[in-house]
Design a protein around this motif. Structure first.
Motif, PDB file in Angstrom:
ATOM      1  N   MET A   1      38.588  85.232  39.555  1.00  0.00           N
ATOM      2  CA  MET A   1      40.004  85.521  39.604  1.00  0.00           C
ATOM      3  C   MET A   1      40.690  84.470  40.473  1.00  0.00           C
ATOM      4  N   THR A   2      41.824  83.955  40.016  1.00  0.00           N
ATOM      5  CA  THR A   2      42.532  82.936  40.781  1.00  0.00           C
ATOM      6  C   THR A   2      43.718  83.541  41.520  1.00  0.00           C
ATOM      7  N   ASN A   3      44.080  82.890  42.605  1.00  0.00           N
ATOM      8  CA  ASN A   3      45.241  83.336  43.373  1.00  0.00           C
ATOM      9  C   ASN A   3      46.515  82.833  42.714  1.00  0.00           C
ATOM     10  N   LEU A   4      47.563  83.638  42.793  1.00  0.00           N
ATOM     11  CA  LEU A   4      48.860  83.246  42.267  1.00  0.00           C
ATOM     12  C   LEU A   4      49.406  82.100  43.102  1.00  0.00           C
TER      13      LEU A   4
ATOM     14  N   PRO B   1      52.630  44.929  48.018  1.00  0.00           N
ATOM     15  CA  PRO B   1      52.073  46.238  47.703  1.00  0.00           C
ATOM     16  C   PRO B   1      51.527  46.275  46.287  1.00  0.00           C
ATOM     17  N   SER B   2      50.506  47.081  46.102  1.00  0.00           N
ATOM     18  CA  SER B   2      49.932  47.254  44.767  1.00  0.00           C
ATOM     19  C   SER B   2      50.875  48.137  43.946  1.00  0.00           C
ATOM     20  N   PRO B   3      50.745  48.141  42.622  1.00  0.00           N
ATOM     21  CA  PRO B   3      51.588  49.013  41.802  1.00  0.00           C
ATOM     22  C   PRO B   3      51.476  50.487  42.201  1.00  0.00           C
ATOM     23  N   SER B   4      50.286  50.936  42.594  1.00  0.00           N
ATOM     24  CA  SER B   4      50.149  52.340  43.000  1.00  0.00           C
ATOM     25  C   SER B   4      50.858  52.612  44.322  1.00  0.00           C
ATOM     26  N   ASP B   5      50.924  51.617  45.222  1.00  0.00           N
ATOM     27  CA  ASP B   5      51.660  51.784  46.475  1.00  0.00           C
ATOM     28  C   ASP B   5      53.155  51.944  46.211  1.00  0.00           C
ATOM     29  N   ARG B   6      53.658  51.252  45.213  1.00  0.00           N
ATOM     30  CA  ARG B   6      55.090  51.279  44.915  1.00  0.00           C
ATOM     31  C   ARG B   6      55.532  52.595  44.305  1.00  0.00           C
ATOM     32  N   LYS B   7      54.659  53.287  43.618  1.00  0.00           N
ATOM     33  CA  LYS B   7      55.040  54.494  42.887  1.00  0.00           C
ATOM     34  C   LYS B   7      55.199  55.718  43.766  1.00  0.00           C
ATOM     35  N   GLY B   8      54.642  55.762  44.943  1.00  0.00           N
ATOM     36  CA  GLY B   8      54.711  56.959  45.770  1.00  0.00           C
ATOM     37  C   GLY B   8      53.753  58.013  45.248  1.00  0.00           C
ATOM     38  N   PRO B   9      54.043  59.308  45.524  1.00  0.00           N
ATOM     39  CA  PRO B   9      53.114  60.354  45.081  1.00  0.00           C
ATOM     40  C   PRO B   9      53.060  60.431  43.566  1.00  0.00           C
ATOM     41  N   LYS B  10      51.868  60.613  43.026  1.00  0.00           N
ATOM     42  CA  LYS B  10      51.679  60.715  41.580  1.00  0.00           C
ATOM     43  C   LYS B  10      52.244  62.049  41.117  1.00  0.00           C
ATOM     44  N   THR B  11      53.160  61.978  40.138  1.00  0.00           N
ATOM     45  CA  THR B  11      53.732  63.198  39.554  1.00  0.00           C
ATOM     46  C   THR B  11      53.432  63.203  38.069  1.00  0.00           C
ATOM     47  N   LEU B  12      53.782  64.278  37.391  1.00  0.00           N
ATOM     48  CA  LEU B  12      53.483  64.386  35.974  1.00  0.00           C
ATOM     49  C   LEU B  12      54.283  63.409  35.122  1.00  0.00           C
ATOM     50  N   PHE B  13      55.412  62.907  35.647  1.00  0.00           N
ATOM     51  CA  PHE B  13      56.293  62.086  34.845  1.00  0.00           C
ATOM     52  C   PHE B  13      56.469  60.681  35.383  1.00  0.00           C
ATOM     53  N   ASN B  14      55.507  60.172  36.154  1.00  0.00           N
ATOM     54  CA  ASN B  14      55.562  58.742  36.553  1.00  0.00           C
ATOM     55  C   ASN B  14      54.166  58.195  36.649  1.00  0.00           C
TER      56      ASN B  14
ATOM     57  N   THR C   1      56.724  71.152  43.195  1.00  0.00           N
ATOM     58  CA  THR C   1      55.302  71.413  42.969  1.00  0.00           C
ATOM     59  C   THR C   1      55.107  72.866  42.538  1.00  0.00           C
ATOM     60  N   TRP C   2      54.028  73.059  41.814  1.00  0.00           N
ATOM     61  CA  TRP C   2      53.631  74.417  41.418  1.00  0.00           C
ATOM     62  C   TRP C   2      52.126  74.372  41.283  1.00  0.00           C
ATOM     63  N   GLY C   3      51.448  74.990  42.222  1.00  0.00           N
ATOM     64  CA  GLY C   3      49.993  74.916  42.251  1.00  0.00           C
ATOM     65  C   GLY C   3      49.558  73.485  42.497  1.00  0.00           C
ATOM     66  N   ASP C   4      48.648  72.987  41.665  1.00  0.00           N
ATOM     67  CA  ASP C   4      48.169  71.614  41.791  1.00  0.00           C
ATOM     68  C   ASP C   4      49.070  70.599  41.090  1.00  0.00           C
ATOM     69  N   HIS C   5      50.099  71.066  40.394  1.00  0.00           N
ATOM     70  CA  HIS C   5      50.966  70.174  39.621  1.00  0.00           C
ATOM     71  C   HIS C   5      52.125  69.665  40.471  1.00  0.00           C
ATOM     72  N   LYS C   6      52.249  68.357  40.508  1.00  0.00           N
ATOM     73  CA  LYS C   6      53.377  67.709  41.175  1.00  0.00           C
ATOM     74  C   LYS C   6      54.264  67.169  40.063  1.00  0.00           C
ATOM     75  N   TYR C   7      55.424  67.772  39.882  1.00  0.00           N
ATOM     76  CA  TYR C   7      56.266  67.422  38.736  1.00  0.00           C
ATOM     77  C   TYR C   7      57.114  66.180  39.008  1.00  0.00           C
TER      78      TYR C   7
END
Length: 172
Positions: free
Chosen positions: A1-4, A159-172, A106-112
């Motif tokens: 069972m998972t937590n809400l 900076p590397s391309p990943s440094d420029r993007k900031g936190p990884k989200t679902l839409f970048n 954010t919602w759970g593990d998803h960073k939108y």
């Protein structure tokens, strides 16, 4: 069972986190393209000439967020005020550098998206006999904002391309 897992606006920089009391039933995402159509300019087939400028940021609508404090008998306005402050300027900047608080939705593990609150709307829908509001329904319009540019040091490496993007989200 998972937590809400609760959806929330995770404060960036000095903004406070805002956890939703109840999760939204839907998220609405949209994005548009900026174009320019030259007046009188036509293609060989007679169509308007269109210049594609750039994609606009993502927008997210989160509606019918319910905040309810009926059982505790306390005013719901404490929860409402956290969200209403999201459409005010922070104290960090002066003059043209002022900006609203920035959040990561954010919602759970998803960073939108990394966003600011573009529009806040609140309806108070339930009151105690003494007039204390105990239920609010809130609608938010969020707009994507890019991570800040890192300060430039003359001796710093590129900076590397990943440094420029900031936190990884679902839409970048």
């Amino acid at each position: 069972m998972t937590n809400l897992q609760k959806a929330k606006l995770t404060g960036q920089d000095e903004a406070q986190d805002i956890e939703f009391m109840f999760n939204p039933s839907e998220l609405s995402l949209s994005r548009s393209m900026s174009i320019e159509q030259a007046e009188g300019a036509r293609t060989k087939t007679g169509q308007n000439k269109t210049s594609f400028k750039h994609p606009n940021p993502y927008s997210m609508k989160v509606g019918n967020l319910i905040f309810d404090t009926y059982e505790s008998g306390k005013s719901v306005l404490e929860h409402v005020s956290k969200l209403s402050k999201a459409v005010e300027f922070t104290d960090r900047g002066k003059g043209k550098n002022k900006r609203p608080p920035i959040y990561l939705f954010t919602w759970g593990d998803h960073k939108y998206l990394r966003v600011f609150v573009k529009n806040f709307s609140c309806r108070l829908t339930l009151f105690l006999p003494n007039g204390t509001p105990v239920r609010a329904i809130i609608d938010l319009d969020l707009e994507q904002v890019e991570p800040p540019e890192p300060p430039s040091d003359l001796g710093a490496k590129n900076p590397s391309p990943s440094d420029r993007k900031g936190p990884k989200t679902l839409f970048n």
